[in-house]
Every structure is written in C-alpha cells, then in structure tokens.
Design a protein around this motif. Structure first.
Motif, PDB file in Angstrom:
ATOM      1  N   ASP A 197     112.253  34.814 119.506  1.00  0.00           N
ATOM      2  CA  ASP A 197     113.133  35.238 120.562  1.00  0.00           C
ATOM      3  C   ASP A 197     112.934  34.806 121.927  1.00  0.00           C
ATOM      4  N   GLY A 198     113.574  33.726 122.384  1.00  0.00           N
ATOM      5  CA  GLY A 198     113.504  32.952 123.359  1.00  0.00           C
ATOM      6  C   GLY A 198     112.045  32.042 123.507  1.00  0.00           C
ATOM      7  N   VAL A 199     112.273  30.821 122.553  1.00  0.00           N
ATOM      8  CA  VAL A 199     111.119  29.951 122.767  1.00  0.00           C
ATOM      9  C   VAL A 199     111.829  28.780 123.725  1.00  0.00           C
ATOM     10  N   GLY A 208     115.072  28.459 125.219  1.00  0.00           N
ATOM     11  CA  GLY A 208     115.410  29.807 125.027  1.00  0.00           C
ATOM     12  C   GLY A 208     115.796  29.884 123.460  1.00  0.00           C
ATOM     13  N   LEU A 209     115.309  29.318 122.392  1.00  0.00           N
ATOM     14  CA  LEU A 209     115.851  29.424 121.168  1.00  0.00           C
ATOM     15  C   LEU A 209     115.618  30.832 120.850  1.00  0.00           C
ATOM     16  N   ARG A 210     116.740  31.497 120.100  1.00  0.00           N
ATOM     17  CA  ARG A 210     116.711  32.811 119.405  1.00  0.00           C
ATOM     18  C   ARG A 210     117.205  32.690 118.297  1.00  0.00           C
ATOM     19  N   VAL A 211     116.183  33.135 117.190  1.00  0.00           N
ATOM     20  CA  VAL A 211     116.906  33.011 115.801  1.00  0.00           C
ATOM     21  C   VAL A 211     116.659  34.683 115.293  1.00  0.00           C
ATOM     22  N   HIS A 212     117.556  34.989 114.791  1.00  0.00           N
ATOM     23  CA  HIS A 212     117.812  36.424 114.205  1.00  0.00           C
ATOM     24  C   HIS A 212     117.778  36.391 112.926  1.00  0.00           C
ATOM     25  N   PRO A 254     114.980  30.300 131.281  1.00  0.00           N
ATOM     26  CA  PRO A 254     115.384  28.842 131.007  1.00  0.00           C
ATOM     27  C   PRO A 254     115.216  28.152 132.190  1.00  0.00           C
ATOM     28  N   THR A 255     113.909  27.894 132.532  1.00  0.00           N
ATOM     29  CA  THR A 255     113.532  27.133 133.768  1.00  0.00           C
ATOM     30  C   THR A 255     114.399  25.557 133.524  1.00  0.00           C
ATOM     31  N   GLY A 276     120.357  29.460 122.648  1.00  0.00           N
ATOM     32  CA  GLY A 276     119.426  28.717 122.984  1.00  0.00           C
ATOM     33  C   GLY A 276     120.112  27.306 122.685  1.00  0.00           C
ATOM     34  N   LYS A 277     119.270  26.259 123.106  1.00  0.00           N
ATOM     35  CA  LYS A 277     119.677  25.009 122.931  1.00  0.00           C
ATOM     36  C   LYS A 277     118.486  24.256 122.373  1.00  0.00           C
ATOM     37  N   ALA A 278     118.759  23.398 121.580  1.00  0.00           N
ATOM     38  CA  ALA A 278     117.622  22.375 120.751  1.00  0.00           C
ATOM     39  C   ALA A 278     118.109  20.862 121.469  1.00  0.00           C
TER      40      ALA A 278
END
Lengths: 449, 457
Positions: free
Chosen positions: A47-49, A31-35, A6-7, A90-92
C-alpha cells in the motif's frame, strides 16, 4: 494516502554517501500499490511503497510474514498472479545499463571497473526529457511496459533468486538444461555468432536454440547439415554454462551440469540458482530470502558469494529477509516493512544503531542477545492487522507502545527524520499542525526517546 | 540389595530424582533398503552413540545443522521411536546415575551375574523401553513434545477444546464441566482465552497455534518437555512472545526442557547447558555461557562465527568448506575433519577423502573402473588406462590437495592401471573433558593420541 507521498524523484535518490548522491538510482519504485481481491474484500498487500535502489547498492527489505515484502519484489517483475492480484497504482522505473563503451565490458575508470554504464535515454540522448524524468537515462516503467518487453528484462536485466532452491529448480531437467534456458532466451544471437555461423543459417538455429522452432523446423535441425551447426552452438552454450557455474565456486562444474537437482545439496542448489540468476549479468538481483532454507554455515558462504559477485559486477541487490541480524551484515540501506507499508527506510547502520520507528525498535529488541535475562525478551504484543480495506491510520498503532489518539486516524508520512535520508513513518516525529491534529492527541515524544 | 536398590524401587514415582532424563550410548540407525527384495544395503546413522544428562529444572539446548540427528534424538528421548542401541533413563538420582555409569563401563562379556542383575533392576525401573505398563504410562504423561510445525501437529478437524482436552481425557484427569474448566485454565496460562475453545486450528495465526501446542503439552503437568524447534517457523516478534511464555511456564511449573534448535541466538538465550551435535555425535557440550564465550571445538567456533548477530562488530571469519558428509558413511576419526579449518594429519583421513578430493577436480576420477577396499584406510583403485591412473595420482600430489591429507597418506603407489592408497589408521575421537564441566571431541584440545594407539594395535 499521505504515506505514499510521491516525493519528487530528485530528492529521493541519496545513496550511502556523497558519491552516490548525484547518481540516478537504478530502480525507483514510487507509490507502488498491489491489491488482492478476496471474498471478504480487497486485501491491500502493498500500500504505497516508495523505494530507490542505487547502482551497485544492496537494499534490504525487512519485514515479518505477510508484510508484503515478497509481493513488492515480485511485482517489480510482474510475477504476482493476476487475478487475484491487481497492481493498483504506482510506478517502478527501471533504468537499465549497458556495456561500457570505453572498455567494452572489461572494466575501466569510467565505469568504476564494473564494465557497465547507464544506458542513455533514446528520446533525448541523455540530455534529460519528459520520458526519462530528466535523468537522461533510458527509463521504462516495469509495471506498464508490454509483456514481451518485460520478458527481455526478466532474467536478463533483472534476475531473481527464490527462497527454496528445492522448489525453484525443475526436478525433471538437468542443471544444464535449466541454465541453458537463460542463455537461449537472452543470448541466442551471441551464441550463434560465437559458434562462427553466419546470419542466414543462424536464424533457424536461433529459433531452435530458443526452443521456438516449429515441428518441421525441429526435424530440419536434426538433419546432417544443420545438426553439425547445432552441435557447435551447443558446445559454445556448454562453455557458457560451465563458466556461469564456475563463477559461483561450484567444484567440478562439468559434472554438476549433467546432474539433476535432487543429486545436489541445498547449498549447491542455491549456487545453481545464483549461477542461473547471474548468467546474463543482470543490473538488479532480487534475492527473496535466499538463505532461509539453509544452515548457518552454508548461509554465510552463500552471502559471501553474493557479496563477492556483486562487488565484481556492480550489480544492485534487493535483498528480502525477515532476519534483521542477517541484514545488518550485508545491506547498505534497509527498508522495514509493516503491513504493506514502509515503516522506516535508511542507511542500514543507522537503522540498527538508532532505530526511529517503534516497530523497528520492537523487532530489534525481540532478537535474543547475549546477556539478556531469560524470559525478558521485549515481545511486540498482538498480531499483524488484517489488510482488508484498512482505514487511514498508522498500521502499527494497535501494537505500538506509544500509540495515541492521533495514531488511529492519521496516516503518518514517511518523511526524513534524520538527514540525509533516514526516513520513518511515525507521528512521534511529526508536528501536530503539519498533520492536522491537535497537539494533545499526538503521541508523547518524551516517552519514546 | 544396595542402597541403590531402594531408590530404584521408589522409581519414577519419587519426585526427588536429580536427572529427569539420562541418555546413555544411544544410537538410531535407519536401514537403507534397495531393490525389489528391499534388502538392507546400509544404515543411515542418524544418532551414533550419544550420552548426556538433563538435570531437573534446567534447559538443555541441542544445536546443530540440519541432518545432524538432533530431531531424531528428540524423538528417541520422547519415546516416539525406539533406539537401535543404548537407553534413555528416566528419573535417575545422583547415586543411581553414578552406579549406572560404573556398570555400563564394564564390557558386557566381563559383567558378573550380580552386576547384570543390578543393571536389569535399574533398567526395569528407569529405562524407558523396559518400563512396565504403569510406569510407561507415567513416563508418557511426564514427557511431552512441542513440534516445529504447529500446523501439522494439530489435527485440522478437531476443535481446540478436543486438542487440549485429549491428554486429560486419556489419562482420566477430568471430564464434563471440570474438563472444560481445566482447558480454559490452560488456555489462559498460554495467553489465550475461553473464546478460543470452539475454534479450529486454521483459525489461528502461527504464534497462536504454537501456544495451543504448548497448552496441550503442559496439560498433564509433565516434568519434561522436548521442544523441537518450537519457534523456527515464527517471526521474531512472535518468537519472543513464545520464548517468554516458555520461560514463564518453566518458572511456574518447574519444567525441564530439551530445547532443540538450529538458531544459536535462541538456544543461547534459553539454555543452561548446550550440546552441539555434528553428524549424529556430540561435538561439544558444556554450560551455555562457557560454550558461547570459550568454544573449544572448531565446529562450534565455526557455527558461532557463521551466526549473524545484531550487536557487536564484524568477526574474523573462517568459512566451512563443503557440506555435511553422508551420514550413511560417516568419516573416520573425527567426523568433522573433512570440513575442519584446523585439521591435522591425525584427524582421520581415509580413502573416501582422497576420492572426494580428486572428484572435485575436473578429470581426477575419470575412468575409475573398480575399487577393492581392505579397510576405510586402505584400498586399491583400478582405472581403465594407465594415464588415468597417473592423472589420479598427480591430482593427489598436486598443490591444491590439503596438506594434512597429503601428510596422512602413507602410500600412494601406481602399478599399471592400479593405484593403491593407504592411510594411517585412526580410531574415532572421543568426547573428553576440556574444562570444568565442558566436554569436547577434538584432538587439538583433548590431547588424545589416537594415531599412536592405532599403530600399537
């Protein structure tokens, strides 16, 4: 997981040119993560977008089936089914815009003729504070805000066009009813005041327009005094719908408005979808493979249309596609996804002219081009790996021509490889010491260039 | 009996035929049924008079938008549906093909008894719907199909072994352990292995399923395979694998392909010759390089322009307007004229075009109550009021009306509530030679003068 990295947001937002560099991006996905939970384990679909979408920018999200590009887009609007989906982290951050105060939406120099400017943060009035991440813009996290606030954003500030217009439109409702829904949901106040009705009788009508009325309210609405007022609202609504349809260059919108989806061709249906999506002048348009179901000739016109409407309104577009050759023509920036992670992000031109990640190179080489010997397409061997509890490794190492020992145990960071912002997640461009590997285990750089 | 007779009795068993498939005047019309009695009220002309040859060992690409009849044509050729008219010929030699063309050129009424017998002779030996039982069986094993959706075309309840082994069993090629060995060989030739024998289709990815389909298609060592959009459901990286595989199999086994696809990049890559179809007819055909380098038909040009490319700069773009017309009522003259960017007044404007044009405007067609149609080019429209009739006339005379349409109008007269619309009659445009080995159906390049002909009649 180092690839999520997460820069800090400040270093992330660099758009197409210096003009955009100091601007705050409209959307920052961090750092979006969806499982997804399944019988066999947790599927790490995304996994970490980490991705930014600037004002008025077109960002293309490219990837093969199952790479997680649609899940990424849908989770921005929390449209993934939960359960089995889980937003794991993560955040959006979404920074909505408002009509430009200088010109009231007509377009002036201040707002760059788009009629819209960023909405200042309510906590600090634009000075920059902890709430807005020092951006001074009103910021919400789409992943955590309450459902009713998100409802105000969906279809209003962020709209989506789906892949198959045949399936996305309701076959039992007329086109009018389906577009009216958008206005009724988000513009009922405007409709009532435009019809010249005062606030008192307006309240009931507003509820009626939004289809929220209770049974006896609906009966009341069909009685003479209110009925005529409702008709006035309906007339205003019709005008709005015709306008929205005409914007997408649909000939004879009045007639189209009264027809059902099955009476229209695929291209027309997609135009209706676009009209519906752009009805409320959204800040962000998510287009999920909008032309995959269409023929090339129709596709070209739909792309022209999206581009034209975007230029006029300053809308940002997140364009999801599996078709690289198509993306090249329309995107400012491109993000290549593979197995739930970003492999490469950068200006579209650079990605096509000088792809860095072996996966991007493979994808580009796999497209048949004139003059290429038959039977010599550079296919990427193997298939996409399973995403159930993946180990920390480069996801592409099983198919990568440059794979080395280090690739199977270290997750490469998505770092800037070519300034200003061409990023790629590949150990080819990393120093052994930085990722904690022995130099002899690293992939061979000389073979790659 | 002529020399031809000898070759035709040799028939399908001879391995030297120059053309694996020759299509002559094929039409496939689907009836539109309406009402309780299911009366036939019209026909969808999916394929309308198509002729071409598929030379041995070559790949012929068939491109066009959805609904242009390319898949239907593929089904007719593979014998899955019967043609309404015309014939598909299997294994014609050069001489036999030339003679067939000569005979077919003679109108049926003018054919002599001897010529009729000769034609029947060729039909019995080569035409797939007239073949005897044994020859038909031989045709079936020599013509295989790979479908677009590999999930729908593989029986989900059968094991891979049964799926690939079925053609071998039906044709009594192998049984028992020998059968299993053959199947393993086939699996290996398409990049799978013996570990896949006892699995079901759902256990495979899209690309692997397409490989199984291909293994099934080549099981009987056919001469000819119809590939109906074999890669359009696949990702680019997998598509590349399948295209390479198809090419390798063609090299090894000397296969002939009919490659149906809407993806121009893929078709260009795979094909020696290309056929561009539009609304059931061939718009242009020629060698692959020539079509891509120097397309003559405006439709081909538009398709190529609309096709996104990974390389090369931005191209000058002309976008096609409108959508593909209703194949139940194809346009007169050139079928492409309603969307053509370089259309002229000679291209086949008709009453329907005038009506569609008015329909696009807001009030152009209000109050239309009756139409009496003398021909496609001449009709009287009745409106409810005189003002509405006048509005219709005004719409057609307005500036926005395309100039060629206005020029083609020979009469537009309002009498009371009636408007009579007349256009110059035009005959359908024919495919004509525009270059070495290149055919195109466009007035601009072929120099046909249908208008003059039609007027003379």
């Amino acid at each position: 997981m180092s690839a999520t990295d997460p820069t800090s947001p400040a270093s992330m937002h660099s758009g197409t040119g210096p003009a955009l560099a100091e601007r705050v991006p409209l959307v920052s996905v961090e750092g979006l993560r969806v499982h997804f939970t399944s019988k066999r384990g947790v599927v790490h679909a995304v996994d970490g977008v980490t991705l930014d979408i600037g004002d008025g920018e077109t960002v293309a999200l490219v990837g093969e089936t199952g790479s997680g590009k649609s899940v990424t887009a849908k989770s921005l609007l929390r449209l993934i089914p939960r359960p089995p989906g889980v937003i794991a982290g993560g955040k959006a951050l979404f920074r909505s815009k408002m009509p430009c105060p200088g010109c009231r939406g007509a377009g002036c120099v201040d707002c760059g003729q788009t009629g819209r400017v960023g909405e200042p943060c309510t906590a600090c009035a634009g000075a920059g504070c902890g709430v807005c991440g020092q951006s001074g813009r009103s910021t919400v996290d789409l992943l955590t805000i309450p459902e009713d606030e998100l409802r105000d954003i969906r279809g209003n500030r962020i709209a989506m066009i789906f892949q198959d217009p045949g399936k996305a439109l309701n076959p039992a409702l007329t086109i009018r009813a389906q577009i009216a829904e958008v206005f009724a949901e988000h513009r009922s106040d405007e409709l009532v005041s435009e019809a010249g009705l005062d606030d008192e009788s307006g309240r009931l009508l507003r509820r009626a327009v939004r289809n929220r009325g209770r049974f006896f309210e609906r009966r009341l609405g069909s009685l003479p005094p209110l009925r005529s007022q409702r008709r006035r609202v309906d007339a205003v609504l019709d005008g709005r719908i015709v306008e929205a349809l005409a914007d997408t260059r649909i000939p004879n919108p009045v007639k189209i408005m009264r027809s059902y989806p099955h009476e229209l061709s695929g291209g027309m249906k997609q135009r209706v979808m676009i009209a519906q999506a752009l009805a409320c002048d959204p800040d962000l348009l998510i287009a999920d493979e909008p032309t995959t179901a269409l023929d090339v000739t129709i596709q070209a016109r739909i792309l022209d249309l999206i581009g034209e409407l975007q230029a006029r309104r300053g809308t940002s577009v997140l364009y999801i596609s599996h078709d690289l050759s198509l993306v090249r023509g329309i995107a400012d920036r491109a993000a290549v996804m593979y197995a739930g992670m970003l492999a490469e992000v950068g200006p579209a031109e650079q990605i096509f002219a000088d792809p860095l990640h072996p996966y991007t190179r493979g994808l580009l080489a796999a497209i048949p081009t004139p003059g290429m010997g038959r039977g010599r397409l550079a296919a990427i061997e193997g298939t996409v790996p399973e995403l159930i509890d993946p180990p920390p490794a480069c996801r592409f190492h099983t198919r990568c021509p440059h794979a080395a020992t280090a690739c199977a145990r270290t997750d490469p960071p998505l770092a800037i490889r070519q300034p200003p912002d061409h990023r790629a997640a590949c150990l080819l461009y990393d120093d052994a010491a930085e990722v904690g590997e022995r130099p002899e285990d690293m992939p061979d750089r000389s073979a790659a260039s | 009996m002529t020399a031809l007779g000898v070759t035709s009795t040799a028939g399908p068993s001879s391995q030297v035929a120059d053309y694996v498939i020759s299509v002559r005047g094929v039409r496939k019309h689907f009836p539109i049924k309406e009402g309780v009695l299911q009366r036939v009220t019209g026909h969808v002309r999916a394929v309308d008079d198509v002729s071409f040859d598929v030379p041995r060992g070559k790949t012929v690409g068939l491109v066009g938008e959805s609904g242009c009849g390319k898949s239907t044509l593929g089904r007719v050729i593979s014998g899955l549906t019967d043609a309404t008219e015309g014939g598909v010929y299997f294994r014609l030699s050069h001489a036999a093909k030339d003679r067939l063309d000569e005979l077919l050129a003679i109108p049926e009424a003018e054919r002599s008894a001897a010529e009729g017998r000769e034609l029947a002779e060729i039909d019995r030996a080569h035409r797939i719907d007239a073949l005897g039982k044994d020859r038909w069986r031989e045709y079936r094993r020599n013509c295989q199909v790979v479908f677009q959706d590999a999930f729908a075309s593989l029986n989900p309840r059968h094991l891979v072994k049964d799926i690939i082994g079925r053609p071998l069993r039906i044709h009594h090629e192998a049984s028992g352990t020998q059968l299993t060995e053959r199947i393993v060989d086939l699996l290996e030739s398409v990049g799978l292995g013996s570990q896949h024998l006892y699995r079901f289709p759902h256990q495979f990815s899209g690309g692997q399923r397409q490989r199984i389909s291909i293994a099934r298609a080549v099981a009987l060592d056919p001469e000819f395979i119809v590939l109906d959009e074999p890669t359009s459901a696949l990702d680019v990286s997998v598509q590349a694998q399948i295209l390479n595989l198809l090419h390798d199999l063609q090299e090894q086994r000397g296969l002939t392909y009919l490659f149906i696809s809407h993806d121009l990049n893929v078709v260009e890559h795979m094909s020696d010759r290309i056929i561009v179809m539009y609304l059931g007819q061939i718009a242009e055909t020629g060698p692959s390089e020539q079509i891509f380098a120097a397309a003559r038909h405006p439709y081909t040009e538009a398709l190529l322009e609309a096709n996104p490319a990974v390389e090369g700069g931005a191209r000058a773009v002309t976008r096609l307007k409108g959508s593909v017309p209703d194949p139940a009522r194809p346009p007169q003259g050139c079928r492409f004229h309603t969307r053509c960017p370089v259309v002229t007044s000679q291209c086949g404007w008709e009453v329907d075009d005038a009506v569609t044009e008015a329909e696009l405007r807001d009030s152009g067609l209000d109050g239309l109550s009756g139409v009496s149609r003398q021909s496609a080019f001449s009709a009287d429209l009745t409106f409810e009021t005189e003002a509405q009739a006048a509005a219709f006339v005004a719409q057609l005379q307005a500036q926005e009306t395309p100039e060629p349409l206005a020029a083609a109008l020979t009469e537009l007269r309002q009498t009371g509530t009636d408007v009579s619309v007349r256009f110059q009659p035009v005959v359908p445009v024919r495919l004509e030679r525009v270059g070495p080995d290149q055919l195109s159906a466009c007035l601009l390049h072929t120099g046909q003068q249908p208008a003059a002909e039609a007027v003379a009649r």
